[in-house]
Each structure stands twice: as structure tokens, then as C-alpha cells.
Design a protein around this motif. Structure first.
Motif, PDB file in Angstrom:
ATOM      1  N   ASP A  77       5.445 -73.611 -23.195  1.00  0.00           N
ATOM      2  CA  ASP A  77       5.708 -72.177 -23.038  1.00  0.00           C
ATOM      3  C   ASP A  77       6.456 -71.901 -21.739  1.00  0.00           C
ATOM      4  N   CYS A  78       6.143 -72.684 -20.691  1.00  0.00           N
ATOM      5  CA  CYS A  78       6.844 -72.476 -19.423  1.00  0.00           C
ATOM      6  C   CYS A  78       8.325 -72.785 -19.544  1.00  0.00           C
ATOM      7  N   ASN A  79       8.647 -73.830 -20.305  1.00  0.00           N
ATOM      8  CA  ASN A  79      10.069 -74.129 -20.495  1.00  0.00           C
ATOM      9  C   ASN A  79      10.779 -72.991 -21.191  1.00  0.00           C
ATOM     10  N   ALA A  80      10.155 -72.456 -22.235  1.00  0.00           N
ATOM     11  CA  ALA A  80      10.777 -71.331 -22.930  1.00  0.00           C
ATOM     12  C   ALA A  80      10.855 -70.109 -22.025  1.00  0.00           C
ATOM     13  N   LEU A  81       9.807 -69.899 -21.205  1.00  0.00           N
ATOM     14  CA  LEU A  81       9.788 -68.712 -20.351  1.00  0.00           C
ATOM     15  C   LEU A  81      10.845 -68.797 -19.259  1.00  0.00           C
ATOM     16  N   SER A  82      11.087 -70.004 -18.728  1.00  0.00           N
ATOM     17  CA  SER A  82      12.085 -70.117 -17.656  1.00  0.00           C
ATOM     18  C   SER A  82      13.465 -69.757 -18.172  1.00  0.00           C
ATOM     19  N   VAL A  83      13.750 -70.095 -19.438  1.00  0.00           N
ATOM     20  CA  VAL A  83      15.036 -69.705 -20.013  1.00  0.00           C
ATOM     21  C   VAL A  83      15.102 -68.191 -20.165  1.00  0.00           C
TER      22      VAL A  83
ATOM     23  N   LYS B  15      10.559 -69.809  -9.908  1.00  0.00           N
ATOM     24  CA  LYS B  15      10.281 -70.946  -9.023  1.00  0.00           C
ATOM     25  C   LYS B  15       8.851 -71.430  -9.190  1.00  0.00           C
ATOM     26  N   LYS B  16       7.923 -70.512  -9.365  1.00  0.00           N
ATOM     27  CA  LYS B  16       6.523 -70.892  -9.564  1.00  0.00           C
ATOM     28  C   LYS B  16       6.358 -71.677 -10.856  1.00  0.00           C
ATOM     29  N   VAL B  17       7.023 -71.200 -11.906  1.00  0.00           N
ATOM     30  CA  VAL B  17       6.936 -71.896 -13.190  1.00  0.00           C
ATOM     31  C   VAL B  17       7.520 -73.298 -13.081  1.00  0.00           C
TER      32      VAL B  17
ATOM     33  N   MET C  29      15.332 -79.802 -17.713  1.00  0.00           N
ATOM     34  CA  MET C  29      14.643 -79.254 -18.876  1.00  0.00           C
ATOM     35  C   MET C  29      14.701 -77.744 -18.881  1.00  0.00           C
ATOM     36  N   GLY C  30      14.598 -77.128 -17.691  1.00  0.00           N
ATOM     37  CA  GLY C  30      14.674 -75.681 -17.650  1.00  0.00           C
ATOM     38  C   GLY C  30      16.024 -75.154 -18.077  1.00  0.00           C
TER      39      GLY C  30
END
Lengths: 486, 128
Positions: A100-106, A205-207, A235-236
Motif C-alpha cells: 500500500d505504501c508503494n501505491a500511496l507514494s505514487v 519521505k516518511k513512507v 520502486m516508488g
């Protein structure tokens, strides 16, 4: 612990601030509608861009707050608890959180771009040239917040926000800008948008920090090659590990590449700039002349490692370490000097016997086909004397030394050659007939080397062959013309 | 070759007769300039939608470096097949190095169209 708690409380304060600001925005909207009754264009612009909440919705969503909260909880977790959950990583809820973090960073990245467009449209009235000088959205937001409505930029300290060259260019451009100070409500909206962009950037940055700390579990092979920080950035940017695995290697090489920001300076001294792969330890330890080749090699092997990680082929990271050793070996191989040049011996002489020797026949052939004296003179040039030519004034065919012997004629007197003399001698021996020109006035007296002098009688043949002077037609002895009486 | 164990992830794997047919068609596609060699170029043809079918080598080490291609091929509805030897696949593609993946591309009006269609049908029968 205290700082994280403070940031968590700050998030709660931001939520309460957003709730408090909504009625104020409504009042400001009403005021704008009352003031701008006449201007149609201003109304249209206000309808399009007036409310930041209409274009920036990510921070209001439940998914965003849930993921950020889970990330903060996970970062507070102790190391022993994390190690306990390594046994079955695919069923781990933390793995799903990382996905979910990868999707959220995008999504955060897209949201920052939207807010950047909002800020740029608002601030263009004050400083139109700033968007072409500062390209990065976060840097632009910081600079806009720092400048504010200040017209004299020498009073604004931009140190630490931009490089020195860019600060100089911005200051010089600000002294000649055509912009005007913004109204107070437009400025407050712009500053609010800048604050929101900076908050999103810190959340991103936190993610990424959380993903980086867990990178050893998600992508062990990719982290072994490029390091966990660069792996998290790759990956991000790519939008997740599955998307990274499905990229060709030449696209992975350009992930994170920035637009050139030279601001009028020469490109002769600029470094070769690539994306995130430039920040790896392997790339930085490579000599500068080999960095482009190292970047391509690194991109290719990183892509292979990402593909192994995407289907969890090797959780221990052994494949990634093998790729890394191969990369190091190749780079060391490139740096070896070429082998020293050996002194080359002479080639073996040609031992085949010649087929052609000298001899009488060859000399005669060479004499027969030799170049003539006339051509030799035409091929020569005398120093300091201009040559004549067939068309005059140097045009046509040059005559060389031909005709310069003083006589003015082009014909060359033929010298005596042995071959010509011998041919003439042989021809003379066969001349057995007349010794000179033969005409009808000379006699038939002939001198031959064999018979000597012979006096021929013209009457000798008349008796033998019959006389031509007497005709037998009217002769009395003819038998057919005279009939006898019986 | 028969003594080695084939990776069970290499599915569907062509048998000896079908592998010969596939490699023969790959060689003809190379001559007609309808072939993309290598995993990266095969990925690009799948993303662009110009791929007829994808051929992969089952003896790749590690095999995971090309297992993203079946996922992409399933998304694009393109048949894919594994052949036993990467050395043979490289020789069929006309290069001196081993080739782990290649893709036959689409060309309207090509002389290979009927053969490609027959081979696509044969590959899809392996998946039933």
C-alpha cells in the motif's frame, strides 16, 4: 518517541485546522462573488482555481490517513517484533502495508504535481519567470513561501533553498519582473497550498523511510545490488515492484532522471546525470570515464534482480549478491590496462622461386615495348623554362622538353637501335629483283647473284612458240580455207 | 539434456517435435525481420501490442529473470511457450550468444502469417 508523538499530534492539529478553515473559505468565496460582479474573466478564473480543496483531495481520503497511521505505528515497533514476523512474509499484514505504501507514494507524487500547478497558476501574476527557473515542485513551493509578496528580493534570504547560481539568477530576474503584488486572499491561498505540498512531501519521505527499512524483505536481491535507499526510490518511481519488474532495462536506467537545470551556464563542465542509479555505491566508486558503461550494466542487472524479487524467487538474496560480484568483476576488468605491445618480427620471406628469368627473348620483348624517346622528352620538364602545349597557354597536352632543343620541330631524330639495324639488314638480303626504281624505259638486263650476267635474245622464242607476226588465216597452206579440185 | 531436470515453473514446455517446429519458425521470422531477440525487447513488444507469441528458454539460470513475461503475456492475451535449450534458441535467432527470450512480431501481409497462426493454435493447445 516524543518527536513522533509531536508529529502525530501535529497531524491531528492539521485535521482540526482543515475543519476550521472550511467556513472561512466559504466566507471568502461570498466576498469574492460580491466584489467581482463586473469582471467576467476574473469570475471564470475564480471558479476554476479558487478553492484548493476542489483540486487537492488526497489528504481527505480515508486510505491516506490509514496508511500514514499504520506507517507511524510500524516505525515505532521494536526490532525483535519485526524479526519475529519474518517466518511467513507473504501472509504478514506489514507486507500488505508496504505494498500500500508503494501505491500511496505514487499517489502523493501525483498530488504534489496537482498542487504545484495550482501554486504556479496563482503565483504567475507576481513572478512569471520563477517557474522556468525553479523546476522542482517542492523547491518551487519553498521559494514561493519564502518570497511571499516581497518585491525587493535582496531582502529575502534564499540560502539553503536553491543553489547559489540559481539564487543569483532569481534575484536578477526579480529586479526586472513585470509581476505585481498579489491580493491578500490570493496570497493566503497560495501559502496554504505551499504548506500542503510541503506536508505531502514530508509524508512521502516518511513512507519511503518505512519502505527502505523493510526493503530487505520485499526486494532482497535488488537491495543487494543498489542498496536499500535506491531500491526504495526505484520502486516508488516505478509504481511498485511488479511494475519495476515489467520494465525494460533501458527504462530503469532513466528512473529519477531530472531535467537539465543549467540556467544559461555551459554544458562543457556538467556531469553525466542519470537517475537514481547515480546514487549507488557501485556507481560512485567507478572512475568517471567508465560511469556510462557502469550505469548500463547496473541497470541491466538491477532489472534482473527486480524480476527475481517480484515473484519471490530467492528470498535470501543470494542471486543479488552473485550479480553484484559479477558487476564488480566486470568493472575491474574494464580498468585493466591493455596488454603491452610485443615487438613484431619481420614476416617470413617469400621462398617461392621466380618463374621468369632474364634471357634473350625477354630482353627483346622489353626493347620492343619500351617507351619511345619522343614520349620521354614529353614527360620531362626543364627547370625555369615554361613548356609549350597543344592549345597554347598551358591548355591541352603539354610538350615538356619536346621541341626545345633549338630547332623548334617536334620530330625527334631516331637513333640507331640494334633491333632496327638487324631487321633492315635482313630485309635487304631478300631484295633479289630490281636494284632501284623500275620504269618502262630501262632494259631487261638483270644482275643476279647466282647466274651472273645473262644476255637474252628476244627472237629465241619466236621460232619455238610460233611467230605472231604472220597470220595463218590467209596462208596458202591452210587446209580448211582452200578446197582442192578432183 | 534428457538427464537434466526441467524447472517446473517453465510451463507450458514444448516437446521435442513442437520445439523443432517453433525454432524453425523463429529462424524464418529472423530472416523476415519479424523477430525481437532478448527479454527486454520482448517486454517492449508486449507493451506495444505488436507481439504474436513469445518463446522462452527453460534452462535459464535463474529462471525468475524472465518469469515476468508470462504475466505480461497473460495480460495482453498473447501465447507463450518454453523451449528446452537457450543455446538452440540463440542459434535459431541467428546470434552467437544464448537467447533466453524472443518475440515474433506482427506484420500484415507477411508470408509467415499462416504458419504463425498454426503455431499459435498449437501453443494454445498446450495450455488446455
Amino acid at each position: 518517541m516524543a518527536t513522533l508523538a509531536d508529529s502525530f499530534l501535529a497531524d491531528l492539529d492539521e485535521l482540526s485546522d482543515n475543519e476550521a478553515e472550511i467556513p472561512e473559505d466559504n466566507d471568502v468565496d461570498a466576498a469574492d462573488m460580491e466584489e467581482d460582479v463586473d469582471g467576467d474573466l476574473a469570475d471564470l478564473e475564480n471558479l476554476n482555481y479558487d478553492d484548493l480543496d476542489s483540486v487537492s483531495k488526497l489528504q481527505k481520503t480515508q486510505r491516506y490517513t490509514d496508511v500514514i497511521q499504520k506507517v507511524e505505528e510500524a516505525l515505532n515497533k521494536k526490532e525483535s517484533e519485526v524479526l519475529f514476523q519474518v517466518v511467513d512474509i507473504e501472509d504478514d499484514p506489514e507486507y500488505q502495508l508496504i505494498v500500500d505504501c508503494n501505491a500511496l507514494s505514487v499517489d502523493i507524487e501525483n498530488e504534489i504535481v496537482i498542487i504545484h500547478n495550482f501554486i504556479r497558476d496563482k503565483y504567475r501574476l507576481k513572478f512569471p519567470e520563477l517557474e522556468s527557473l525553479v523546476h522542482h515542485p517542492i523547491d518551487y513551493a519553498r521559494v514561493v513561501k519564502k518570497i511571499g509578496n516581497e518585491m525587493d528580493l535582496t531582502l529575502v534570504d534564499l540560502e539553503g533553498l536553491l543553489p547559489s547560481a540559481i539564487i543569483m539568477v532569481v534575484s536578477v530576474t526579480a529586479s526586472t519582473t513585470t509581476g505585481k503584488p498579489l491580493p491578500e486572499e490570493v496570497l493566503s491561498k497560495t501559502v496554504e497550498a505551499c504548506d500542503r505540498a510541503l506536508d505531502l512531501d514530508s509524508a512521502k519521505k516518511k513512507v519511503l523511510d518505512f519502505v527502505e527499512s523493510r526493503m530487505g524483505y520485499i526486494a532482497p536481491n535488488l537491495s543487494a545490488i543498489v542498496g536499500s535507499a535506491v531500491a526504495a526510490k526505484l520502486m516508488g518511481t516505478a509504481g511498485g515492484l511488479a511494475s519495476l519488474a515489467k520494465m525494460p532495462a533501458c527504462n530503469v536506467q532513466l528512473l529519477g532522471a531530472k531535467k537539465k537545470n543549467l540556467a544559461g551556464f555551459s554544458t562543457a563542465t556538467s556531469q553525466f546525470r542519470v537517475g537514481y542509479l547515480e546514487q549507488t555505491e557501485i556507481f560512485q566508486t567507478t572512475p568517471p570515464s567508465l560511469r556510462m558503461r557502469a550505469c548500463r550494466l547496473l541497470a541491466a542487472k538491477s532489472t534482473l534482480a527486480a524480476r527475481v524479487d517480484s515473484i519471490r524467487g530467492d528470498p535470501s538474496g543470494k542471486t543479488g549478491r552473485a550479480f553484484k560480484d559479477e558487476i564488480h568483476k566486470k568493472i575491474e576488468k574494464w580498468q585493466e590496462p591493455p596488454p603491452a605491445k610485443q615487438p613484431k618480427p619481420l614476416p617470413v620471406p617469400d621462398s617461392e622461386p621466380k618463374k621468369k628469368r632474364g634471357g634473350r627473348r625477354l630482353r627483346k620483348m622489353k626493347e620492343r615495348y619500351a617507351i619511345t624517346d619522343m614520349r620521354k622528352l614529353a614527360n620531362r620538364m626543364q627547370f625555369g623554362v615554361p613548356e609549350e602545349s597543344s592549345l597554347g597557354d598551358g591548355l591541352g597536352e603539354g610538350y615538356g622538353m619536346l621541341g626545345q632543343a633549338g630547332s623548334g620541330k617536334l620530330r625527334v631524330s631516331v637513333g640507331q637501335s640494334k633491333l632496327a639495324a638487324k631487321v633492315a639488314k635482313k630485309f635487304k638480303e631478300k631484295n633479289y629483283g630490281s636494284s632501284g626504281a623500275t620504269s618502262g624505259l630501262t632494259s631487261s638486263l638483270a644482275f643476279t647473284p647466282v647466274q651472273g650476267i645473262e644476255l637474252s635474245n628476244p627472237q629465241a622464242h619466236a621460232h619455238q612458240l610460233g611467230s605472231g607476226t604472220q597470220s595463218t588465216y590467209f596462208s596458202e597452206t591452210g587446209t580448211f580455207s582452200k578446197i582442192k579440185r578432183t | 539434456m534428457t538427464g537434466e531436470t526441467v524447472n517446473p515453473k517453465a510451463y507450458p514446455l514444448a516437446d521435442a517435435q513442437l520445439a523443432i517446429t517453433i525454432l524453425d519458425l523463429v529462424q524464418q521470422a529472423a530472416n523476415y525481420k519479424q523477430l525481437k531477440k532478448g527479454a527486454n525487447e520482448a517486454t517492449k513488444t508486449l507493451n506495444r501490442g505488436i507481439s504474436e507469441f513469445v518463446v522462452m528458454a527453460a534452462d535459464t539460470e535463474p529462471l525468475e529473470i524472465l518469469l515476468h513475461l508470462p504475466l505480461l503475456a497473460e495480460d495482453k492475451n498473447v501465447p507463450y511457450v518454453f523451449v528446452p535449450s537457450k543455446q538452440a534458441l540463440g542459434r535459431a535467432c541467428g546470434v552467437t550468444r544464448p537467447v533466453i527470450a524472443c518475440s515474433v512480431t506482427t506484420n500484415e501481409g507477411s508470408q509467415l502469417k499462416s504458419q504463425i497462426q498454426q503455431l499459435k493454435d498449437a501453443i494454445e493447445k498446450l495450455l488446455i
